[in-house]
Enzyme design. Sequence first.
Site, PDB file in Angstrom:
ATOM      1  CD  GLU A 174      42.149  49.566  41.102  1.00  0.00           C
ATOM      2  OE1 GLU A 174      41.265  49.083  41.821  1.00  0.00           O
ATOM      3  OE2 GLU A 174      43.370  49.320  41.279  1.00  0.00           O
ATOM      4  CB  THR A 195      42.741  40.984  41.788  1.00  0.00           C
ATOM      5  OG1 THR A 195      43.018  41.795  42.928  1.00  0.00           O
ATOM      6  CG2 THR A 195      41.356  41.317  41.275  1.00  0.00           C
TER       7      THR A 195
END
Length: 311
Positions: free
Chosen positions: A131, A184
Amino acid sequence: MDTDCIKIFAPATVANVACGFDVIGLAIDAPGDEIILRKTDTPGIVIKAIHGADLPLDPLLNVCGVAAQHFLKKLDQPDAGVEMEIFKNIAPGSGIGSSAASSAGAAVGLNELFGRPFDNKQLIRFAMEGERLASGAAHADNVAPAIMGGFTLVRSYQPLDITALHTPAALWVTVIHPQIEVKTSDARAILKQKVLMTDAIKQWGNVAALVAGLYQEDYGLISRSLEDVIVEPVRAILIPAFHELKIKCKEAGALGGGISGSGPSVFMLSRGEIIARQVRDVMNEVYAPLGVDYNIYVSPISTQGSRVIPM
């Protein structure tokens, strides 16, 4: 596991779950990434092929490769080698945990190949490094449910403290994924750096009530808690027809919902499959005239997380 080759299914996830920004996530039954992992005689990680998305084969630039490298480093077996073949069924940038599924699947798959030397907390740490590559921050709100299944709560990062929450069996989720990309990094960039104390207090109350509602299986309390007064008002502008979608889905019987992760996907929770499918029909009615391609998924909450499946 006594085998040199396995196949892993890693589920899509919904993060934030309305009021639980960066701390609450849940896993769904479909879609999910699949990864075939094979032990090799050559040390290190090789990504043989990626199907369904144009992503790097270089393990230093791929979330699966990064998670795997951290796993092998901690395993401390210098001669260990693994080859991976990745089937991307979760579109990157979809807001339903694409990078988290790949990262989690790689960590869980390696753990199975090498006899389960690590617990879920350590696997989450490995997946968080994937991530970090994908978004610039090592978040756990997607990878935790992708590994553990069900609802999960990230209480703390320093030290890492993650707990499973109760998942009512009757709870279903309907997710619409508009075929637009919301990065994001962009979605985080527009967030306010300061919030009103009154908003913070309301958000804390909703998070606590959502957790209580899950354990009590109090669907009215769950419904009242699915309110985000901090992040959603800012990010809603990124998603076509967001407010109309929420209103009509609740009119169709949904408990409530919001933006999945950083978007563009939108999720709605329902009590039971019948209502969840009625919500799907309403999502179709709202989005069909917009000229935006989209996918809709209807699923119970997955309580299994990433797991071995037949080859």
